[in-house]
Design an enzyme around this catalytic site. Structure first.
Site, mmCIF file in Angstrom:
data_model
loop_
_atom_site.group_PDB
_atom_site.id
_atom_site.type_symbol
_atom_site.label_atom_id
_atom_site.label_comp_id
_atom_site.label_asym_id
_atom_site.label_seq_id
_atom_site.Cartn_x
_atom_site.Cartn_y
_atom_site.Cartn_z
ATOM 1 C CG HIS A 65 -44.323 -31.868 43.220
ATOM 2 N ND1 HIS A 65 -45.210 -30.892 42.845
ATOM 3 C CD2 HIS A 65 -43.559 -31.354 44.199
ATOM 4 C CE1 HIS A 65 -45.001 -29.819 43.600
ATOM 5 N NE2 HIS A 65 -43.992 -30.057 44.421
ATOM 6 C CB CYS B 294 -28.325 -28.496 32.979
ATOM 7 S SG CYS B 294 -28.906 -26.857 33.451
ATOM 8 C CD GLU C 270 -34.728 -25.163 31.905
ATOM 9 O OE1 GLU C 270 -35.008 -26.215 31.295
ATOM 10 O OE2 GLU C 270 -33.634 -24.596 31.820
#
Length: 140
Positions: free
Chosen positions: A71, A23, A130
């Site tokens: 986005h 990550c 998530e």
């Protein structure tokens, strides 16, 4: 006291500078957000029998969370590396949104809770998925 909740979905990219796993790289998620509010029922008027109209809840979350984050590249304002990535994206006319903390699900849930609380929403819980099988919950 009553509680109602509404769920939302949004997509965003982030990275975890300094993380010791994959990550640390730029990647994205489709998040599911549940916002719960608590309160007593309206005693009279158009909203009699409601804690809050779901459309009012939707409008607040859309304005203060989704419009900024959906986005976008979400980044930690305290990370030099993430700020550099954000600046490159800004130069390329891409959407970015900085927050004053690391962009983990835990920190973002707390950030969302506090942001909605500051605008007067009687938020009692934020649940942020998530992935379809991993979520974080924040309450005070």
């Amino acid at each position: 006291m009553f509680k109602i909740a509404k769920e939302f979905s949004f997509d965003m990219a982030h990275m975890l500078d300094g993380h010791d796993g994959k990550c640390q790289n730029l990647h994205g998620h489709t998040y599911k957000l549940q916002v719960e509010v608590a309160g007593e029922l309206f005693a009279d008027g158009a909203k009699r029998g409601m804690v809050m109209d779901y459309s009012d809840l939707k409008a607040v979350v859309k304005t203060h969370i989704l419009d900024q984050m959906d986005h976008a590249f979400i980044y930690d304002l305290h990370s030099e590396k993430e700020c550099k990535v954000a600046q490159l994206l800004i130069d390329l006319d891409s959407k970015v949104y900085g927050i004053p903390t690391r962009t983990t699900a835990e920190e973002m849930a707390k950030y969302m809770f506090e942001k909605l609380e500051k605008v007067g929403l009687p938020v009692s819980l934020i649940r942020l998925w998530e992935t379809p099988t991993s979520y974080c919950e924040y309450t005070k």
